[in-house]
Design a protein around this motif. Structure first.
Motif, PDB file in Angstrom:
ATOM      1  N   ASP A 185      41.813  34.492  45.024  1.00  0.00           N
ATOM      2  CA  ASP A 185      40.473  34.941  44.655  1.00  0.00           C
ATOM      3  C   ASP A 185      40.202  36.281  45.331  1.00  0.00           C
ATOM      4  O   ASP A 185      39.878  36.325  46.516  1.00  0.00           O
ATOM      5  CB  ASP A 185      39.441  33.895  45.070  1.00  0.00           C
ATOM      6  N   GLU A 186      40.348  37.350  44.617  1.00  0.00           N
ATOM      7  CA  GLU A 186      40.158  38.698  45.151  1.00  0.00           C
ATOM      8  C   GLU A 186      40.807  38.860  46.519  1.00  0.00           C
ATOM      9  O   GLU A 186      40.139  39.166  47.495  1.00  0.00           O
ATOM     10  CB  GLU A 186      38.662  39.020  45.263  1.00  0.00           C
ATOM     11  N   GLN A 237      38.790  34.662  48.987  1.00  0.00           N
ATOM     12  CA  GLN A 237      38.347  36.047  48.960  1.00  0.00           C
ATOM     13  C   GLN A 237      38.197  36.610  50.369  1.00  0.00           C
ATOM     14  O   GLN A 237      38.634  37.715  50.671  1.00  0.00           O
ATOM     15  CB  GLN A 237      37.010  36.094  48.218  1.00  0.00           C
ATOM     16  N   SER A 283      35.596  32.760  40.007  1.00  0.00           N
ATOM     17  CA  SER A 283      35.900  31.880  41.140  1.00  0.00           C
ATOM     18  C   SER A 283      35.727  30.424  40.748  1.00  0.00           C
ATOM     19  O   SER A 283      36.499  29.557  41.176  1.00  0.00           O
ATOM     20  CB  SER A 283      34.984  32.192  42.317  1.00  0.00           C
TER      21      SER A 283
HETATM   22 MG   LIG Z   1      34.141  35.153  42.961  1.00  0.00          MG
END
Ligand SMILES: [Mg+2]
Ligand SMILES: Nc1ncnc2c1ncn2[C@@H]1O[C@H](COP(=O)(O)OP(=O)(O)OP(=O)(O)O)[C@@H](O)[C@H]1O
Lengths: 308, 279
Positions: free
Chosen positions: B189-190, B111, B63
């Motif tokens: 991010d994810e 995320q 990240s």
């Molecule tokens: Mg992360």
């Protein structure tokens, strides 16, 4: 169903918890009732004084009379018109000064200054200012606004300007702190989402942070304004008139305020004036309740529109 | 110009060669949070119009690296960066580079879905409006929601709050919001960590569609996903030399085409990670 046996490291003490829970609840109830009871007694006493003073007339009629009459040398014809008008003027001036400045300062501290020593120092000072007694602000206002340290052409004299600015300074730290608290409740993910779209800091604050924090800010602002409206000591200091026969024409007029008039009537030895003062208290309470109700309405409307 | 600057300028590659296949590059990028080194000497080049996946154990700085690309790390108090990142050949940290303008060109999907507490329509329109979009807003909103495969689910309730959507729908709304400002790169991010398999499949299809027009960098903990969607994969690890309690430093151990990284990894650590033996 019997609870599963626990390992011996746990001693749940269910019995004592079952007793302690209600005791704590009861203690909280007592704490709440203290405030409510004392307030009711106070309100009762004030209303009783007004009823005694109204000599058979209705309470509302008496209040209406008090609202529309000027000061007078006879308690029968005395009223609070000048004070109510003066207080409303003050309210407007205080709001116009302290809301933008206070919110601006809080936004700067929370959104622009990075956390560090400087912010901590400013923070500490603001917290201290919030604790300074109001009479000290009165002295400051007298030196700064009424007399301008002796520069006659800069001085406001004992006018609404001086009173409004003094009260504005008085509640500024409260507004700053309340606004900061409200801004801190806005999740960082919201700021990041907006920044990641290529928004400038100002656009993020204007469109996301302030709207999300608005209910909290409003609550703080209204509480602060209510405090300003009830203040007496600093106004005596910066020259709210004891007796005044004309309504203020504009912010450079001389004035008096509702709490100052209440104070003056209450000082009179004639018990009939006590009833007049009690009526003034009811008028002040009505003003405060109106302000709070307004805040709640605005807040609810805002909360709805941001959800929708 | 000081001596050290001259040396740095000489060491840096000359500007973008025509048809330069990489859009984002890092050279010897190191990042600190306070005094702890979070990323050490990362040098990679993200190819244009491709999907690049970043994999690696938790805390290895995926990240952090992503946030460096659009300078979101500037906003973290105490974060400091050394080395060079270029976007289209230009140093993104150079004097006079406007981070705000850069973030419009390098979009980011977080995320955790974080829609604005506003209507679905406003969620998509806001970014475009503050960036001065002059065209037909209704069109743009519809187009962005369609590209994010969300239009059919929300077309009847554009003026309901974005927070009323399910988690997976919210994530697609966040993707639509990013698409609406027409970035060149999208950092994810994810993006699927909170999604069910069906929504995940949707987002993956979507990435495949977007590849033609955008460059995508995706962080994922899901090896199958990295393998399914990406062209290139970077495998990151914690630097063993730094494995104290106070400092966890991330390094890139391998950056290769996905096919190769998953079938014939060069680095034993990559192999250990993708086969589930570490991480
Ligand atoms: Mg992360
Ligand atoms: N804002 C911050 N302040 C201080 N340290 C941070 C901050 N953000 C990340 N770190 C540290 O930097 C290191 C890398 O964190 P990062 O979030 O980049 O890891 P990650 O690879 O994304 O992990 P995950 O897979 O769990 O999301 C961690 O050791 C973390 O503690």
């Amino acid at each position: 169903m019997t609870p599963a046996p626990l390992s011996p490291s746990y001693e749940p003490e269910r019995q004592s918890r079952r007793i302690l829970g209600p005791i704590f609840g009861l203690a909280c109830l007592v704490a709440t009732s203290t405030g409510v009871v004392v307030l009711s007694i106070l309100l009762g006493a004030v209303v009783a004084a007004v009823i005694r003073g109204s000599q058979g007339g209705s309470v509302l009629g008496t209040l209406g009379h008090l609202l529309t009459s000027m000061q007078s040398s006879t308690p029968e014809s005395a009223g609070f018109r000048a004070g109510v008008v003066g207080s409303l003027w003050l309210l407007g001036l205080v709001a116009a000064f302290s809301i933008p400045v206070g919110i601006g300062a809080a936004v700067f501290l929370e959104e622009y200054v990075s956390a560090g020593r400087i912010r901590r120092i400013i923070q500490l000072n603001i917290a201290n200012l919030a604790g300074v007694p109001s009479i000290v602000y009165g002295i400051l206002g007298l030196a700064l606004f009424v007399r301008a340290f002796g520069y006659k052409n800069l001085a406001f004299g004992p006018t609404l300007w001086a009173g409004g600015l003094t009260l504005g300074l008085l509640i500024l730290p409260v507004i700053v702190i309340a606004t900061q608290e409200a801004l801190r409740t806005v999740p960082n993910s919201l700021r990041q989402a907006a920044m990641a779209l290529g928004a400038s800091r100002w656009q993020v604050v204007r469109d996301h942070v302030l709207p999300s924090a608005l209910p909290g800010i409003l609550t703080g602002v209204i509480l602060a304004l209510s405090r300003a409206i009830g203040e007496t000591a600093p106004l005596l200091m910066v020259g709210a008139a004891g007796s005044i026969l004309r309504l203020p024409k504009g912010p450079s007029s001389r004035y008096t305020a509702l709490p100052v008039e209440i104070y003056n009537y209450a000082k009179e030895p004639d018990p009939k004036y006590q009833a007049v003062a009690a009526g003034g208290i009811l008028l002040l309470l009505a003003l405060l309740l109106t302000m709070n109700a307004t805040a709640i309405v605005i807040r609810n409307r805002y909360a709805r529109s941001s959800r929708g | 110009m000081s001596v050290s600057e001259t040396v740095a300028a000489a060491a840096a590659p000359a500007g973008p060669s025509p048809g330069d296949p990489s859009i984002l590059t890092t050279e010897q990028l190191s990042v600190w949070y306070g005094t702890s080194l979070a990323l050490k000497e990362i040098t990679i080049a993200i190819p244009r119009n491709r999907i690049t996946a970043m994999i690696g154990p938790s805390g290895c700085g995926k990240s952090t690296l992503l946030r460096c690309f659009n300078r979101m790390n500037d906003l973290v108090a105490g974060a400091r960066m050394e080395g060079r990142i270029t976007f289209d050949g230009d140093d993104i940290a150079a004097q006079g580079v406007d981070a705000v303008a850069l973030r419009r060109r390098i979009g980011m999907v977080f995320q955790k879905p974080n829609p604005f507490p506003k209507s679905i329509y406003q969620n998509v329109a806001w970014g475009a409006r503050i960036n001065g979009y002059k065209g037909d807003m209704d069109d743009l909103v519809e187009k962005s929601l369609r590209r994010a495969a969300l239009w059919d689910e929300v077309k009847g309730k554009l003026h309901r709050s974005g927070l009323e959507l399910s988690g997976g729908q919210q994530q697609r709304l966040c993707i639509a919001r990013t698409l609406a400002v027409e970035p060149e790169v999208i950092l994810m991010d994810e993006p699927c960590s909170a999604l069910d398999p069906i929504s995940t499949a949707r987002v993956e299809d979507l990435m495949d569609d977007l590849k033609a027009d955008y460059t995508i960098v995706i962080v994922t903990h899901n090896m199958q996903q990295a393998r399914r969607v990406s062209d290139m994969t970077a495998c990151m690890m914690l630097d063993e030399a730094s494995n104290g309690n106070t400092q966890r430093t991330g390094i890139v151990v391998e950056f290769s085409p996905t096919e190769i990284l998953f079938t014939k990894p060069n680095d034993p650590r990559t192999e250990a990670y993708i086969t589930g033996r570490i991480g």
